[in-house]
Design a protein around this motif. Structure first.
Motif, PDB file in Angstrom:
ATOM      1  N   MET A 141       0.829  -1.209   0.000  1.00 56.75           N
ATOM      2  CA  MET A 141       0.000   0.000   0.000  1.00 56.75           C
ATOM      3  C   MET A 141       0.859   1.252   0.000  1.00 56.75           C
ATOM      4  N   LEU A 142       2.048   1.179   0.611  1.00 61.39           N
ATOM      5  CA  LEU A 142       2.972   2.308   0.549  1.00 61.39           C
ATOM      6  C   LEU A 142       3.259   2.669  -0.900  1.00 61.39           C
ATOM      7  N   GLY A 143       3.658   1.662  -1.695  1.00 59.22           N
ATOM      8  CA  GLY A 143       3.977   1.930  -3.088  1.00 59.22           C
ATOM      9  C   GLY A 143       2.783   2.378  -3.897  1.00 59.22           C
ATOM     10  N   LEU A 144       1.635   1.718  -3.699  1.00 57.83           N
ATOM     11  CA  LEU A 144       0.452   2.067  -4.482  1.00 57.83           C
ATOM     12  C   LEU A 144      -0.071   3.456  -4.132  1.00 57.83           C
ATOM     13  N   TRP A 146      13.565   1.493 -11.751  1.00 56.15           N
ATOM     14  CA  TRP A 146      12.561   0.671 -11.066  1.00 56.15           C
ATOM     15  C   TRP A 146      13.174  -0.674 -10.698  1.00 56.15           C
ATOM     16  N   VAL A 147      13.874  -1.291 -11.641  1.00 55.67           N
ATOM     17  CA  VAL A 147      14.530  -2.577 -11.382  1.00 55.67           C
ATOM     18  C   VAL A 147      15.620  -2.419 -10.326  1.00 55.67           C
ATOM     19  N   VAL A 156      15.912  -3.149  -2.697  1.00 52.87           N
ATOM     20  CA  VAL A 156      14.977  -3.209  -1.572  1.00 52.87           C
ATOM     21  C   VAL A 156      14.673  -4.659  -1.204  1.00 52.87           C
ATOM     22  N   THR A 157      14.482  -5.515  -2.213  1.00 52.13           N
ATOM     23  CA  THR A 157      14.204  -6.932  -1.932  1.00 52.13           C
ATOM     24  C   THR A 157      15.323  -7.544  -1.096  1.00 52.13           C
ATOM     25  N   ALA A 182       8.022  -0.044  -7.051  1.00 49.07           N
ATOM     26  CA  ALA A 182       9.094  -1.040  -6.924  1.00 49.07           C
ATOM     27  C   ALA A 182       9.217  -1.516  -5.486  1.00 49.07           C
ATOM     28  N   TRP A 183       8.998  -0.607  -4.548  1.00 47.67           N
ATOM     29  CA  TRP A 183       9.029  -0.955  -3.128  1.00 47.67           C
ATOM     30  C   TRP A 183       7.879  -1.912  -2.796  1.00 47.67           C
TER      31      TRP A 183
END
Length: 467
Positions: free
Chosen positions: A65-68, A245-246, A252-253, A379-380
């Motif tokens: 939800m942070l990213g969206l 983005w990648v 982050v992953t 991306a997050w």
């Protein structure tokens, strides 16, 4: 609602730009509590009979939800201003805790997921991007440092929240009732703390823009990559945006996989050694990772002002892969080695977040950089699912197969190495944006500021451009 309007937050003459970072910090230190979620995993798992994968769900949904919310709310943040955005963040984030408290008190885990994950996650996204474009406008001479100061608060939030949560759980109880009271106390406290930032934030006035000349100690021959302006809509059509983005997703992953599982991970890793890790020591490890995350955001982002964004991402991704390899090969042979490598990886993780807005500014200009940043944070969201899913799923499967100690995590570490290598390659592909994506110069009669009160120097907005 007029007190939240952009026109009410224009800085008066003589306003110091150094008051803006503390306003941003009050929001980011609060929402950075998300990084201390692993402290709640063991008590939730024992009191509600949850698996490690299930107990990660509120955190994963919060990051999604942070990213969206950042992606879809970025334009609203640019349009309505930072005070409106910070207020929305405070309401959603605090309400998320209160709903989660109700869920814990009644034994309804879905309410914890809804409150902390969904509603609180919206507060995370809006709060995260709320000060970014404002800080870049106040500090055009040091964008990396400016965003690093604020965004380090997000990394440092767990440094406060982790020991605080542990003490509240110890005092109020680790059962469902104690978890509920802990959520309630934290929700109310964060509401008060975040209100300080809502009241303090200001945007620069059109006729009092800070000078764009380099600050003392910054080389005068280090211009930004571009002086052109690219809209958020056009940015999505560029390969540069998707390469970044990648880059962000893989970085982050690799970091969030450790962070979400930090407390149980270090306990599992050294469970069969002569000096196993206690619950309190595991919570201290979470705090140490938070400190590394926080310091990495200001140290590495400030360094990027001198060494360049692309070079500093080479460090994050290349050295990060080597550190993961070192942990995987060393196993449980050395606790200081494990802790040191994890802290450096988390400093790269935090630095990647703090450097991203300045990297975007270098490539796309200051025009709509907040909206572009919001879109990049999808991306997050992806990484927030991938990182915990990889680590928890691999650990659960290995545990079912009878494995223990470092063997629970070795496979996931090698997966992270592969992802970091992919990110390194994507960073190498970043080039200046093609002029066809630049906003055309507007006729003098149609010039308008890109952000209404407080637009960056030299920013123009053609009539009809996307808000």
């Amino acid at each position: 609602m007029s007190v939240l309007a952009r026109s009410r937050v224009v800085a008066p003459p003589g306003w110091s730009r150094w008051l803006v970072p503390p306003a941003a910090l009050s929001i980011h230190l609060a929402i950075g509590q998300a990084y201390a979620w692993s402290v709640f995993k063991p008590p939730l798992e024992s009191s509600l009979q949850l698996s490690g994968t299930a107990s990660a769900l509120p955190f994963q949904l919060a990051v999604v939800m942070l990213g969206l919310s950042a992606a879809f709310g970025g334009t609203l943040v640019e349009r309505n201003g930072p005070r409106w955005a910070m207020c929305v963040s405070a309401v959603c984030f605090s309400a998320g805790f209160l709903i989660a408290a109700l869920g814990a008190a009644t034994g309804r885990y879905w309410l914890i997921v809804l409150g902390y994950g969904f509603i609180g996650g919206i507060g995370l996204g809006i709060g995260y991007i709320s000060p970014v474009s404002t800080l870049i406008k106040w500090f055009p001479d040091r964008p990396g440092m400016a965003t690093g100061i604020a965004i380090m608060g997000f990394g440092g939030g767990a440094l406060i929240a982790s020991p605080w949560s542990s003490r509240l759980l110890a005092a109020l109880g680790g059962d469902a009732s104690g978890i509920a009271r802990t959520f309630l106390v934290m929700g109310l406290a964060y509401a008060v703390f975040m209100t300080v930032g809502v009241l303090l934030v200001r945007v620069p006035a059109d006729d009092r823009q800070p000078s764009a000349r380099p600050a003392a100690g910054v080389p005068a021959d280090r211009p930004p990559v571009t002086t052109a302006q690219v809209s958020a809509r056009s940015a999505l059509r560029t390969p540069q945006f998707w390469c970044l983005w990648v880059v962000l997703c893989t970085n982050v992953t690799a970091g969030i996989g450790i962070l979400e599982k930090a407390a149980p991970m270090i306990s599992d890793f050294f469970a069969h050694t002569a000096a196993p890790v206690s619950a309190s020591a595991a919570a201290g490890f979470v705090g140490m990772l938070s400190l590394a995350n926080m310091l990495g955001r200001i140290v590495w982002s400030s360094a990027s002002d001198l060494m360049g964004r692309k070079n500093v991402y080479r460090l994050y991704l290349g050295a990060g892969a080597l550190l993961y390899l070192l942990i995987a090969l060393a196993g449980d042979a050395s606790k200081p080695l494990f802790i040191g490598c994890a802290m450096v990886i988390l400093s790269f993780y935090g630095g990647g977040f703090a450097t991203a807005p300045a990297y975007l500014t270098d490539l796309f200009g200051t025009y709509q950089v907040g909206a572009i940043h919001g879109r990049l944070l999808t991306a997050w969201s992806t990484a927030g699912v991938l990182g915990p899913l990889i680590v928890n799923a691999v650990a659960d499967r290995a545990g079912s197969a009878g494995r223990s100690g470092p063997d629970l995590y070795t496979t996931s570490f090698f997966i992270m190495i592969g992802l970091l290598v992919v990110g390194f390659a994507a960073n190498e592909l970043v080039r200046p944006v093609h002029p066809r994506h630049h906003e055309p110069p507007a006729p003098d009669a149609q010039l308008a500021t890109g952000d209404r009160p407080g637009a960056a120097p030299g920013t123009v907005r053609p009539k009809g451009a996307e808000q």
